[in-house]
Design a protein around this motif. Sequence first.
Motif, PDB file in Angstrom:
ATOM      1  N   LYS A 216      32.728  37.362  26.672  1.00 21.45           N
ATOM      2  CA  LYS A 216      32.474  37.037  28.092  1.00 21.45           C
ATOM      3  C   LYS A 216      33.871  36.844  28.975  1.00 21.45           C
ATOM      4  O   LYS A 216      33.770  36.997  30.196  1.00 21.45           O
ATOM      5  N   LEU A 218      37.068  37.383  31.304  1.00 22.05           N
ATOM      6  CA  LEU A 218      37.264  38.528  32.293  1.00 22.05           C
ATOM      7  C   LEU A 218      38.853  38.941  32.288  1.00 22.05           C
ATOM      8  O   LEU A 218      39.592  38.041  32.082  1.00 22.05           O
ATOM      9  N   ARG A 219      39.073  40.161  32.431  1.00 24.95           N
ATOM     10  CA  ARG A 219      40.472  40.665  32.332  1.00 24.95           C
ATOM     11  C   ARG A 219      40.522  41.880  33.359  1.00 24.95           C
ATOM     12  O   ARG A 219      39.521  42.702  33.545  1.00 24.95           O
ATOM     13  N   GLN A 220      41.859  42.230  33.928  1.00 25.84           N
ATOM     14  CA  GLN A 220      42.034  43.131  34.656  1.00 25.84           C
ATOM     15  C   GLN A 220      42.929  44.011  33.596  1.00 25.84           C
ATOM     16  O   GLN A 220      43.736  43.692  33.098  1.00 25.84           O
ATOM     17  N   GLU A 250      41.010  43.408  42.211  1.00 27.54           N
ATOM     18  CA  GLU A 250      40.257  42.232  41.858  1.00 27.54           C
ATOM     19  C   GLU A 250      38.910  42.690  41.515  1.00 27.54           C
ATOM     20  O   GLU A 250      38.276  42.358  40.446  1.00 27.54           O
ATOM     21  N   GLU A 251      38.042  43.496  42.259  1.00 28.33           N
ATOM     22  CA  GLU A 251      37.004  44.243  41.884  1.00 28.33           C
ATOM     23  C   GLU A 251      36.914  44.790  40.707  1.00 28.33           C
ATOM     24  O   GLU A 251      35.723  45.128  40.168  1.00 28.33           O
ATOM     25  N   GLU A 253      37.796  44.152  37.699  1.00 32.10           N
ATOM     26  CA  GLU A 253      37.981  43.168  36.718  1.00 32.10           C
ATOM     27  C   GLU A 253      36.773  43.303  35.798  1.00 32.10           C
ATOM     28  O   GLU A 253      35.632  43.564  36.262  1.00 32.10           O
ATOM     29  N   VAL A 254      37.088  43.481  34.630  1.00 28.25           N
ATOM     30  CA  VAL A 254      35.672  43.439  33.402  1.00 28.25           C
ATOM     31  C   VAL A 254      35.760  42.614  32.109  1.00 28.25           C
ATOM     32  O   VAL A 254      36.937  42.123  32.084  1.00 28.25           O
ATOM     33  N   THR A 255      34.711  42.460  31.932  1.00 31.14           N
ATOM     34  CA  THR A 255      34.452  41.440  30.723  1.00 31.14           C
ATOM     35  C   THR A 255      34.684  42.224  29.370  1.00 31.14           C
ATOM     36  O   THR A 255      34.830  43.446  29.316  1.00 31.14           O
ATOM     37  N   TYR A 284      39.846  32.153  29.796  1.00 37.21           N
ATOM     38  CA  TYR A 284      38.522  32.695  30.311  1.00 37.21           C
ATOM     39  C   TYR A 284      38.792  33.955  31.417  1.00 37.21           C
ATOM     40  O   TYR A 284      38.288  34.923  31.225  1.00 37.21           O
ATOM     41  N   LYS A 285      39.782  33.744  32.031  1.00 38.25           N
ATOM     42  CA  LYS A 285      40.072  34.412  33.215  1.00 38.25           C
ATOM     43  C   LYS A 285      41.350  34.425  33.847  1.00 38.25           C
ATOM     44  O   LYS A 285      42.081  33.340  33.516  1.00 38.25           O
ATOM     45  N   THR A 287      42.560  36.424  36.915  1.00 35.91           N
ATOM     46  CA  THR A 287      42.523  37.417  37.997  1.00 35.91           C
ATOM     47  C   THR A 287      43.508  37.122  38.953  1.00 35.91           C
ATOM     48  O   THR A 287      44.055  36.336  39.350  1.00 35.91           O
TER      49      THR A 287
END
Length: 325
Positions: A216, A218-220, A250-251, A253-255, A284-285, A287
């Motif tokens: 779950k 999120l990463r760029q 930013e858009e 970013e993927v799990t 967790y993230k 961003t």
Amino acid sequence: MSEVKSVILVTGGSGLVGQAIKILVDNETQEGTGSTKNENWIFCGSKDGDLRDKAQTEALFDKYRPTHVIHLAAMVGGLYHNMNNNLSFFRENMAINENVLHASYERGVKRVVSCLSTCIFPDNTTYPIDETMVHNGPPHTSNYGYSYAKRMIDILNRGYHDQHGCMFTSVIPCNVFGPHDNYNLQASHVIPALIRRMDDAVRNGDPTFTVFGSGKPLRQFIYSLDLAKLFVWVLRNYDSVEPIILSADEEDEVTISAVAETIKKAHGYTGDIVYDTSKADGQYKKTASNKKLRSLYKDFKFTPFETAIQESVDWYKRNREMART
């Protein structure tokens, strides 16, 4: 009289980002584009000198007499390697960075561009993170040694500028992947680890493939060949000691689960992906905003994620026997 060439020393030149920059520079040279006709590029790896050692660092600088430095060398590793070795990550990276920057100052290097990481940002923060937030609180506990050592590059850059007028700066990429990555499962990051393990699963005919953690977070991610273009752009065009984030949008970013599915597709793996939730997820993230980059380099085009993953998988398959494992 011929024009004096810039001498650009790339530390960590045998690694993921260093090799991507070499590919870019070689292409520019062959095509006669860019500024490489006035540049002499030198890519150094650990075999050329131990940058943790002051004398070896100075000897390297005295040998090549660089006018510019791209500083990539570091002790790096994935989540679990960091969790178990925070002191080593701090001490070794502090030594490397101090030696490289001080040698650069003493020898009059005109510009140093050092590589940081989005993991240096505070764990408890608001999103998206930007360049002003580096020192706003403690980093995630899983990799505090590496994170604090990288943060100190920013302090050194400011100090050398304020006290000696040096133009030393830093870039902050998001998670990097691509050809020449580190596929050692004890030290690799998530994408190369998944690429290698899934290749093994395909070869072994395994019916299931296990991803550590929930999938779950999120990463760029940024493709190393894209980062190489941006690194060279910073070296040639960016005139500030303030760090600059080099990140995908930013858009994009993927799990981690989406990453695993994309790698599965690239490998043509037909088994099922399962998740071992007993393993740690890490942060967790994180961003990051690339607003500053977009304001300065408006027309830069990032390689689509699926394309970059397919090229990375194809490279590993072709170079499995010689890849860093």
